[in-house]
Design a protein around this motif. Structure first.
Motif, PDB file in Angstrom:
ATOM      1  N   THR A  83       9.912   6.296   6.451  1.00 40.19           N
ATOM      2  CA  THR A  83       9.706   5.274   7.477  1.00 40.19           C
ATOM      3  C   THR A  83       8.404   5.554   8.218  1.00 40.19           C
ATOM      4  N   GLY A  84       7.950   4.550   8.924  1.00 42.79           N
ATOM      5  CA  GLY A  84       6.717   4.714   9.677  1.00 42.79           C
ATOM      6  C   GLY A  84       6.552   3.556  10.626  1.00 42.79           C
ATOM      7  N   SER A  85       5.340   3.393  11.117  1.00 39.91           N
ATOM      8  CA  SER A  85       5.104   2.325  12.072  1.00 39.91           C
ATOM      9  C   SER A  85       3.742   1.708  11.840  1.00 39.91           C
ATOM     10  N   VAL A  86       3.642   0.487  12.288  1.00 33.63           N
ATOM     11  CA  VAL A  86       2.369  -0.230  12.192  1.00 33.63           C
ATOM     12  C   VAL A  86       2.250  -1.081  13.443  1.00 33.63           C
ATOM     13  N   ALA A  87       1.037  -1.240  13.954  1.00 30.24           N
ATOM     14  CA  ALA A  87       0.847  -2.046  15.164  1.00 30.24           C
ATOM     15  C   ALA A  87       1.479  -3.420  14.956  1.00 30.24           C
ATOM     16  N   ARG A  88       2.186  -3.900  15.979  1.00 27.41           N
ATOM     17  CA  ARG A  88       2.988  -5.124  15.828  1.00 27.41           C
ATOM     18  C   ARG A  88       2.161  -6.299  15.287  1.00 27.41           C
ATOM     19  N   GLY A  89       2.678  -6.867  14.197  1.00 28.87           N
ATOM     20  CA  GLY A  89       2.035  -8.054  13.612  1.00 28.87           C
ATOM     21  C   GLY A  89       0.807  -7.754  12.775  1.00 28.87           C
ATOM     22  N   LYS A  90       0.478  -6.466  12.598  1.00 28.96           N
ATOM     23  CA  LYS A  90      -0.786  -6.122  11.926  1.00 28.96           C
ATOM     24  C   LYS A  90      -0.607  -5.608  10.500  1.00 28.96           C
ATOM     25  N   ALA A  91       0.626  -5.617   9.995  1.00 32.83           N
ATOM     26  CA  ALA A  91       0.864  -5.038   8.665  1.00 32.83           C
ATOM     27  C   ALA A  91       0.104  -5.803   7.582  1.00 32.83           C
ATOM     28  N   LEU A  92      -0.296  -5.071   6.536  1.00 29.95           N
ATOM     29  CA  LEU A  92      -0.950  -5.687   5.376  1.00 29.95           C
ATOM     30  C   LEU A  92       0.131  -6.200   4.452  1.00 29.95           C
ATOM     31  N   ARG A  93       0.225  -7.497   4.307  1.00 24.80           N
ATOM     32  CA  ARG A  93       1.260  -8.079   3.474  1.00 24.80           C
ATOM     33  C   ARG A  93       0.666  -8.557   2.155  1.00 24.80           C
ATOM     34  N   ARG A  94       1.561  -8.907   1.233  1.00 22.44           N
ATOM     35  CA  ARG A  94       1.068  -9.381  -0.061  1.00 22.44           C
ATOM     36  C   ARG A  94       0.740 -10.868  -0.047  1.00 22.44           C
ATOM     37  N   ASP A  95       1.147 -11.550   1.009  1.00 24.57           N
ATOM     38  CA  ASP A  95       1.106 -13.019   0.928  1.00 24.57           C
ATOM     39  C   ASP A  95      -0.017 -13.660   1.726  1.00 24.57           C
ATOM     40  N   GLY A  96      -1.033 -12.887   2.100  1.00 27.92           N
ATOM     41  CA  GLY A  96      -2.066 -13.459   2.980  1.00 27.92           C
ATOM     42  C   GLY A  96      -3.390 -13.810   2.325  1.00 27.92           C
ATOM     43  N   ALA A  97      -3.525 -13.618   1.015  1.00 32.11           N
ATOM     44  CA  ALA A  97      -4.820 -13.873   0.364  1.00 32.11           C
ATOM     45  C   ALA A  97      -5.107 -15.372   0.277  1.00 32.11           C
ATOM     46  N   ARG A  98      -6.370 -15.757   0.503  1.00 31.98           N
ATOM     47  CA  ARG A  98      -6.764 -17.170   0.477  1.00 31.98           C
ATOM     48  C   ARG A  98      -7.966 -17.361  -0.455  1.00 31.98           C
TER      49      ARG A  98
END
Ligand code: ADP
Ligand code: MG
Length: 345
Positions: free
Chosen positions: A149-164
């Motif tokens: 487990t770990g933590s990431v700044a709220r709302g800042k995670a690198l997701r797979r679904d953001g590429a444009r």
């Protein structure tokens, strides 16, 4: 969990003595851990303003590893590293580890010490603390489950679904080394120019990958990446995952794929194209991420400060364009997924 009375116990390990040993060795923990090994569950303090991130991996002897080509220490290291890489791919800070093992009769005390030594070797540089797990007997094979487990700044995670469409595609490090290392472990090394050092460097890349935690965190905290994934199955398959989840296509330049000098020599020897190994190879645990063009200069400066290469390998396209690769002759061909998959025969 309660034991079934039908499992025979030719084991040399005793559960409670083993756990007591773990408690002695790893019971003292630091920041964020209210209670580690020894109680019914670990008690961890969560920080406000952060999202909690969790990942787990199950490794089965004979499926994910064989103890003929890897030591217990290698297996432990890699299990932890694979999880650390998943947290890195989310842009997170890895913190707390739980380890569950099922032990066969052949797995004795000193081997299990080796396993935990490997786990802690992967964890120590990142300050990750072992806070719990579970122990069971197995009829024969070793099963190892690692949860991180770990933590990431709220709302800042690198997701797979953001590429444009228009985003640039980057990878860290070099690709294909781990696959070459695996082949070298499985077969007797062919005579390679560069000799034993080249062989051992590729094998080391297979057995001791370096998860890209610092780069993942830099990308997330500075808001530089639109999407990210770690390369565990291999570029060819992992890029498909990212594109599917982002509902986009991509165009990758085969000549841009970063390969090490060792891989070039190895491929030459096999009469193979190093870029094919780079595309296919699994378990490199590098990061693949996408960036809007206006952030390209900031990626260049991140690359200058990084301990590994960061290479631009292509561009995201609209979904309708599909996924394609530009070959050495400049022709666009369909992107093929040649990565490893369970249950595919
Ligand atoms: P329970 O019966 O509640 O599962 P256990 O006796 O299995 O409790 O575990 C006691 C403590 O030891 C717990 O804190 C647990 O997290 C820890 N533990 C047990 N097995 C392992 C292991 N293989 N690695 C790390 N910690 C372990
Ligand atoms: Mg238990």
């Amino acid at each position: 969990m309660r034991r079934s009375s039908t499992v025979p116990h030719p084991h040399t390990i005793q559960e409670f003595a083993f756990i007591e040993g773990l408690h002695r060795r790893f019971g003292k923990t630091g920041r964020g851990v209210v209670l580690g090994i020894g109680d019914d569950a670990a008690l961890l303090r969560v920080s406000p303003g952060e999202d909690f991130v969790a990942t787990t991996d199950l490794l089965v002897e004979g499926v994910h590893f064989t103890l003929t080509t890897a030591s217990y220490e290698d297996v432990g290291y890699k299990a932890a590293a694979a999880n650390i890489s998943d947290i890195a791919a989310m842009g997170g800070r890895p913190q707390y580890l739980l380890v569950s093992i099922a032990i066969g009769p052949a797995h004795g005390r000193s081997q299990l010490h080796g396993l935990y030594r490997g786990i802690m070797t992967a964890c120590r540089p990142h300050g990750i603390q072992l806070v719990g797990g579970d122990t069971s007997a197995s009829r024969r094979d070793l099963f190892l489950n690692v949860t991180l487990t770990g933590s990431v700044a709220r709302g800042k995670a690198l997701r797979r679904d953001g590429a444009r469409p228009g985003d640039l595609v980057y990878v860290t490090g070099t690709l294909g080394d781990s696959l070459a290392g695996l082949c070298l472990l499985a077969k007797r090394p062919p005579r390679l120019r560069g000799g034993p050092q080249l062989v051992s460097s590729l094998i080391a890349r297979h057995l001791r990958p370096s998860p890209r935690v610092e780069i993942g965190r830099a990308l997330s905290t500075r808001g530089l990446a639109t999407a990210g994934i770690d390369l565990s199955d291999g570029l060819s398959g992992d890029l498909v995952h990212l594109c599917r989840q982002s509902r986009v296509g991509a165009e990758i330049d085969i000549e841009a794929l970063p390969v090490s000098a060792a891989l070039e020599t190895y491929a030459q020897r096999l009469g193979a194209d190093p870029a094919d190994l780079a595309r296919q190879g699994g378990e490199d645990y590098e990061l693949l991420f996408t960036v809007t063009p206006r952030n390209a200069a900031r990626i260049s400066s991140l690359a200058r400060a990084a301990t590994c290469r960061i290479t631009r390998i292509g561009v995201i396209q609209p979904k309708s364009a599909g996924m394609r690769v530009r070959d050495r002759a400049g022709r666009l061909r369909p992107w093929k997924n040649v990565s490893y998959e369970h249950f595919r025969n």
